[in-house]
Scaffold this active site. Structure first.
Site, short mmCIF file in Angstrom:
data_model
loop_
_atom_site.label_atom_id
_atom_site.label_comp_id
_atom_site.label_asym_id
_atom_site.label_seq_id
_atom_site.Cartn_x
_atom_site.Cartn_y
_atom_site.Cartn_z
N GLY A 15 -37.67 -48.26 -94.59
CA GLY A 15 -36.32 -48.74 -94.31
C GLY A 15 -35.79 -49.74 -95.32
O GLY A 15 -34.59 -49.87 -95.52
N ASP A 72 -43.87 -38.82 -92.20
CA ASP A 72 -43.07 -40.02 -91.90
C ASP A 72 -43.60 -41.16 -92.76
O ASP A 72 -44.67 -41.06 -93.36
CB ASP A 72 -43.21 -40.36 -90.40
CG ASP A 72 -42.48 -41.64 -90.02
OD1 ASP A 72 -41.33 -41.84 -90.47
OD2 ASP A 72 -43.05 -42.47 -89.27
N SER A 73 -42.88 -42.27 -92.76
CA SER A 73 -43.36 -43.46 -93.46
C SER A 73 -44.64 -44.00 -92.81
O SER A 73 -45.40 -44.71 -93.45
CB SER A 73 -42.29 -44.54 -93.41
OG SER A 73 -41.96 -44.83 -92.07
N CYS A 101 -38.70 -38.57 -90.49
CA CYS A 101 -38.30 -39.95 -90.79
C CYS A 101 -36.83 -39.91 -91.21
O CYS A 101 -36.47 -39.14 -92.11
CB CYS A 101 -39.17 -40.48 -91.92
SG CYS A 101 -38.62 -42.07 -92.56
N ASN A 102 -36.02 -40.70 -90.57
CA ASN A 102 -34.59 -40.70 -90.90
C ASN A 102 -34.34 -41.22 -92.31
O ASN A 102 -33.51 -40.70 -93.04
CB ASN A 102 -33.83 -41.57 -89.91
CG ASN A 102 -33.69 -40.89 -88.56
OD1 ASN A 102 -32.69 -40.26 -88.29
ND2 ASN A 102 -34.72 -40.98 -87.73
N GLU A 134 -43.67 -51.05 -83.19
CA GLU A 134 -45.01 -50.86 -83.74
C GLU A 134 -45.98 -51.94 -83.27
O GLU A 134 -47.17 -51.70 -83.10
CB GLU A 134 -44.95 -50.87 -85.26
CG GLU A 134 -45.68 -49.69 -85.84
CD GLU A 134 -45.14 -49.37 -87.20
OE1 GLU A 134 -45.56 -50.05 -88.13
OE2 GLU A 134 -44.31 -48.46 -87.32
N CYS A 139 -33.79 -43.34 -85.77
CA CYS A 139 -35.08 -43.77 -86.32
C CYS A 139 -36.14 -43.17 -85.41
O CYS A 139 -36.00 -43.20 -84.17
CB CYS A 139 -35.19 -45.30 -86.32
SG CYS A 139 -36.83 -45.89 -86.77
N THR A 140 -37.19 -42.64 -86.01
CA THR A 140 -38.17 -41.89 -85.20
C THR A 140 -39.03 -42.80 -84.31
O THR A 140 -39.77 -42.32 -83.47
CB THR A 140 -39.05 -41.00 -86.09
OG1 THR A 140 -39.58 -41.80 -87.17
CG2 THR A 140 -38.25 -39.87 -86.67
N HIS A 141 -38.90 -44.12 -84.48
CA HIS A 141 -39.59 -45.03 -83.56
C HIS A 141 -38.84 -45.17 -82.21
O HIS A 141 -39.43 -45.53 -81.20
CB HIS A 141 -39.66 -46.45 -84.14
CG HIS A 141 -40.67 -46.62 -85.23
ND1 HIS A 141 -40.60 -45.95 -86.43
CD2 HIS A 141 -41.77 -47.41 -85.29
CE1 HIS A 141 -41.60 -46.33 -87.19
NE2 HIS A 141 -42.33 -47.21 -86.52
#
Ligand code: DGL
Length: 271
Positions: free
Chosen positions: A45, A12-13, A75-76, A156, A188-190
């Protein structure tokens, strides 16, 4: 039974993809994995597709050097722009799972003749990949997408389940074009961390699609179909690498992975 004890590579980022890693750990408790969070280049993003492809290429080569048996792009934004790059590096027979396609299939099969919403980073929404994939699989669905760039940094920073996060989420979700949706994809993975808050706002008639669960089920199906499942004879071992390490990242891992993690620094882009 065939068994393969090589790890699954996940990237992921940053640390948001740990929500996917956590879902994979629940679906496949015997599997080890190597996680790479590209914290030096976070957030993806706002980056150009070319930059994201170049970062993803470096990470993919690193995960292959760790003898991973499959790669999950958790990560999208990277799934939207770098899936082809990752497949080209791995070879077409190597299992590469992105977070967009399994969710597109799930949505297209479950919903019909209605509108569904997608939220994600600017990069993900501008790629229009969710819209294209879902409307191709089910032309009777209309996909409406809105970028929600404040949400990932907000999460985050630990801002969720409070009045500030609720105000921001409500502001995004009350856009008029979202009024008649039957489902909302967390692109979004968040976002699994704010799934409950989103549900409270959208109400019981809108399904909140948590992509981490859908993706974990897809990873399991892919490994099973290729005879790559680990038989569980040894305990799983996980490694977590980041391209830049701060105390704040290490602290935040607990939010995303539900336990404290030791992050190892790997400077992939330094000479
Ligand atoms: N985790 C990334 C995604 O799913 C979002 C965070 C970022 O912008 O890097 O798109």
């Amino acid at each position: 039974m065939k068994s393969d004890n090589r790890p699954i590579g996940i990237f992921d980022s940053g640390i948001g993809g740990l929500t996917v890693a956590n879902a994979i750990r629940k679906a496949l408790p015997s599997e080890s994995f190597v996680y790479f969070g590209d914290t030096a280049h976070l957030p993806y993003g706002d980056k150009s597709p070319d930059s994201i492809r170049s970062y993803a290429a470096g990470i993919t080569r690193y995960l292959l050097s760790k003898k991973c048996k499959a790669i999950v792009i958790a990560c999208n934004t990277a799934s939207a722009h770098a899936f082809k790059t990752v497949v080209e590096i791995c070879g077409k027979d190597f299992p590469v799972i992105n977070v967009i396609d399994p969710v597109a299939v799930y949505t297209a099969e479950k919903f019909d003749q209605c509108q569904v919403g997608v939220i994600g980073t600017k990069g993900t929404i501008q790629s229009r990949l969710y819209v294209q994939r879902i409307e191709k699989l089910n032309p009777k669905l209309k996909v409406i997408s809105n970028a929600t760039p404040l949400l990932a940094p907000m999460i985050e920073e630990g801002f969720f389940n409070n009045s500030i996060s609720r105000t921001i989420i409500r502001n995004y979700l009350e856009r008029t074009n979202f009024r008649n949706i039957k489902a909302i994809i967390l692109g979004c993975t968040h976002y699994p961390l704010i799934a409950k808050e989103i549900k409270e706002i959208t109400g019981p008639h809108v399904e909140v699609i948590d992509s981490s669960k859908v993706v974990a089920a897809e990873v399991k199906a892919v490994l099973q179909s290729r005879g790559l499942i680990h038989n569980g004879a040894a305990l799983p071992r996980h490694h977590f690498y980041v391209s830049d390490k701060t105390e704040a990242f290490e602290r935040s891992t607990r939010i995303f992975f539900k336990e404290k993690i030791h992050l190892e620094l790997v400077r992939l882009w330094d000479k």
